[in-house]
Design a protein around this motif. Structure first.
Motif, PDB file in Angstrom:
ATOM      1  N   PRO A  14      20.867 -23.263  35.018  1.00 60.62           N
ATOM      2  CA  PRO A  14      20.252 -22.075  35.632  1.00 60.62           C
ATOM      3  C   PRO A  14      21.151 -21.482  36.702  1.00 60.62           C
ATOM      4  CG  PRO A  14      18.631 -23.808  35.364  1.00 60.62           C
ATOM      5  CD  PRO A  14      19.954 -24.423  35.011  1.00 60.62           C
ATOM      6  N   GLY A  15      21.244 -20.155  36.699  1.00 54.77           N
ATOM      7  CA  GLY A  15      22.126 -19.471  37.618  1.00 54.77           C
ATOM      8  C   GLY A  15      23.520 -19.231  37.069  1.00 54.77           C
ATOM      9  N   GLY A  16      23.824 -19.848  35.948  1.00 55.79           N
ATOM     10  CA  GLY A  16      25.145 -19.706  35.351  1.00 55.79           C
ATOM     11  C   GLY A  16      25.285 -18.441  34.526  1.00 55.79           C
ATOM     12  N   SER A  17      26.450 -18.324  33.886  1.00 59.94           N
ATOM     13  CA  SER A  17      26.769 -17.135  33.099  1.00 59.94           C
ATOM     14  C   SER A  17      27.311 -17.526  31.729  1.00 59.94           C
ATOM     15  CB  SER A  17      27.824 -16.282  33.814  1.00 59.94           C
ATOM     16  OG  SER A  17      27.357 -15.806  35.052  1.00 59.94           O
ATOM     17  N   LEU A  18      27.101 -16.642  30.796  1.00 60.50           N
ATOM     18  CA  LEU A  18      27.690 -16.748  29.464  1.00 60.50           C
ATOM     19  C   LEU A  18      28.058 -15.349  29.003  1.00 60.50           C
ATOM     20  CD1 LEU A  18      25.395 -19.203  27.432  1.00 60.50           C
ATOM     21  CD2 LEU A  18      27.764 -19.615  28.118  1.00 60.50           C
ATOM     22  N   ARG A  19      29.045 -15.274  28.141  1.00 59.55           N
ATOM     23  CA  ARG A  19      29.365 -14.003  27.511  1.00 59.55           C
ATOM     24  C   ARG A  19      29.297 -14.186  25.997  1.00 59.55           C
ATOM     25  NH1 ARG A  19      34.930 -10.442  27.403  1.00 59.55           N
ATOM     26  NH2 ARG A  19      35.539 -12.154  26.045  1.00 59.55           N
ATOM     27  N   LEU A  20      28.401 -13.442  25.391  1.00 60.35           N
ATOM     28  CA  LEU A  20      28.276 -13.456  23.945  1.00 60.35           C
ATOM     29  C   LEU A  20      29.100 -12.324  23.352  1.00 60.35           C
ATOM     30  CD1 LEU A  20      24.423 -14.022  23.499  1.00 60.35           C
ATOM     31  CD2 LEU A  20      26.243 -15.707  23.903  1.00 60.35           C
ATOM     32  N   SER A  21      29.582 -12.559  22.151  1.00 57.94           N
ATOM     33  CA  SER A  21      30.323 -11.533  21.432  1.00 57.94           C
ATOM     34  C   SER A  21      29.703 -11.328  20.057  1.00 57.94           C
ATOM     35  CB  SER A  21      31.790 -11.939  21.274  1.00 57.94           C
ATOM     36  OG  SER A  21      32.428 -12.054  22.530  1.00 57.94           O
ATOM     37  N   CYS A  22      29.766 -10.102  19.607  1.00 60.79           N
ATOM     38  CA  CYS A  22      29.289  -9.733  18.275  1.00 60.79           C
ATOM     39  C   CYS A  22      30.449  -9.007  17.607  1.00 60.79           C
ATOM     40  CB  CYS A  22      28.065  -8.844  18.397  1.00 60.79           C
ATOM     41  SG  CYS A  22      27.504  -8.105  16.843  1.00 60.79           S
ATOM     42  N   PHE A  23      31.007  -9.626  16.580  1.00 60.52           N
ATOM     43  CA  PHE A  23      32.153  -9.054  15.880  1.00 60.52           C
ATOM     44  C   PHE A  23      31.692  -8.432  14.562  1.00 60.52           C
ATOM     45  CE2 PHE A  23      35.457 -10.649  18.591  1.00 60.52           C
ATOM     46  CZ  PHE A  23      34.951 -11.829  19.114  1.00 60.52           C
ATOM     47  N   GLY A  24      32.153  -7.224  14.309  1.00 58.26           N
ATOM     48  CA  GLY A  24      31.873  -6.584  13.047  1.00 58.26           C
ATOM     49  C   GLY A  24      33.043  -6.735  12.099  1.00 58.26           C
ATOM     50  N   SER A  25      32.741  -6.863  10.820  1.00 58.10           N
ATOM     51  CA  SER A  25      33.786  -6.873   9.809  1.00 58.10           C
ATOM     52  C   SER A  25      33.343  -6.036   8.620  1.00 58.10           C
ATOM     53  CB  SER A  25      34.126  -8.301   9.355  1.00 58.10           C
ATOM     54  OG  SER A  25      33.036  -8.908   8.710  1.00 58.10           O
ATOM     55  N   GLY A  26      34.300  -5.354   8.012  1.00 58.65           N
ATOM     56  CA  GLY A  26      34.004  -4.504   6.864  1.00 58.65           C
ATOM     57  C   GLY A  26      33.541  -3.108   7.240  1.00 58.65           C
ATOM     58  N   PHE A  27      33.474  -2.828   8.548  1.00 55.10           N
ATOM     59  CA  PHE A  27      33.065  -1.507   9.009  1.00 55.10           C
ATOM     60  C   PHE A  27      33.486  -1.378  10.479  1.00 55.10           C
ATOM     61  CE2 PHE A  27      29.473  -2.506  11.818  1.00 55.10           C
ATOM     62  CZ  PHE A  27      29.268  -3.832  11.491  1.00 55.10           C
ATOM     63  N   THR A  28      33.400  -0.148  11.014  1.00 56.48           N
ATOM     64  CA  THR A  28      33.745   0.097  12.411  1.00 56.48           C
ATOM     65  C   THR A  28      32.489   0.049  13.257  1.00 56.48           C
ATOM     66  OG1 THR A  28      35.617   1.481  11.764  1.00 56.48           O
ATOM     67  CG2 THR A  28      34.815   1.720  14.020  1.00 56.48           C
ATOM     68  N   LEU A  29      32.408  -0.980  14.100  1.00 57.07           N
ATOM     69  CA  LEU A  29      31.181  -1.220  14.852  1.00 57.07           C
ATOM     70  C   LEU A  29      30.852  -0.068  15.807  1.00 57.07           C
ATOM     71  CD1 LEU A  29      28.970  -3.318  15.172  1.00 57.07           C
ATOM     72  CD2 LEU A  29      30.396  -4.481  16.877  1.00 57.07           C
ATOM     73  N   ASN A  30      31.863   0.618  16.314  1.00 56.23           N
ATOM     74  CA  ASN A  30      31.630   1.700  17.263  1.00 56.23           C
ATOM     75  C   ASN A  30      30.914   2.895  16.627  1.00 56.23           C
ATOM     76  OD1 ASN A  30      32.033   2.662  20.006  1.00 56.23           O
ATOM     77  ND2 ASN A  30      33.464   4.153  19.144  1.00 56.23           N
ATOM     78  N   ASP A  31      30.869   2.941  15.304  1.00 60.59           N
ATOM     79  CA  ASP A  31      30.184   4.026  14.601  1.00 60.59           C
ATOM     80  C   ASP A  31      28.676   3.797  14.489  1.00 60.59           C
ATOM     81  OD1 ASP A  31      32.871   4.571  12.169  1.00 60.59           O
ATOM     82  OD2 ASP A  31      32.609   5.289  14.227  1.00 60.59           O
ATOM     83  N   TYR A  32      28.210   2.663  14.983  1.00 58.08           N
ATOM     84  CA  TYR A  32      26.817   2.280  14.809  1.00 58.08           C
ATOM     85  C   TYR A  32      26.168   1.932  16.144  1.00 58.08           C
ATOM     86  CZ  TYR A  32      27.934   1.907   9.883  1.00 58.08           C
ATOM     87  OH  TYR A  32      28.323   2.181   8.591  1.00 58.08           O
TER      88      TYR A  32
END
Length: 121
Positions: A14-32
């Motif tokens: 508790p009180g800590g931090s995490l960074r999650l990532s979501c990687f797209g493949s087969g398409f451009t994630l910024n378009d969605y």
């Protein structure tokens, strides 16, 4: 193949931090639009943060406002979720999803497999 892959989950105090990532493949994630959702044991899946195409609009559920921050990393075709001041009630499986339409009309039709976040001492 069109898919989303999450990473970055784990066990944190508790009180800590995490960074999650979501990687797209087969398409451009910024378009969605991209959403992060979570499901705690015995509970229904809930939305955490929603981001429109190109990050023009970002929404956070009340329980994470001021603690979680979402951003795009287009060089990696990814979306990052920085989670700070984590609480035990943030525990759950975190999923990212994409939509062709921006919130509030989003239809989340491509989902990642999820990554487990556990906040415990």
């Amino acid at each position: 193949q069109v898919q989303l892959v999450e990473s970055g989950g784990g066990l944190v105090q508790p009180g800590g931090s995490l960074r999650l990532s979501c990687f797209g493949s087969g398409f451009t994630l910024n378009d969605y639009a991209v959403g992060w959702f979570r499901q705690a044991p015995g509970k229904e899946r809930e939305w955490v943060t929603l981001m429109s195409n190109g990050a023009g609009s970002i929404y956070y559920t009340d329980s994470v406002k001021g603690r979680f921050f979402v951003s795009r990393d287009n060089s990696w075709n990814a979306v990052r979720l920085q989670m700070n001041s984590l609480k035990p009630e943030d525990t759950g499986i975190y999923y990212c999803a994409r939509s062709e339409y921006d919130p509030p009309l989003a239809e989340w039709n491509i989902w990642g497999q999820g990554t487990q976040v556990t906040v415990s001492s």
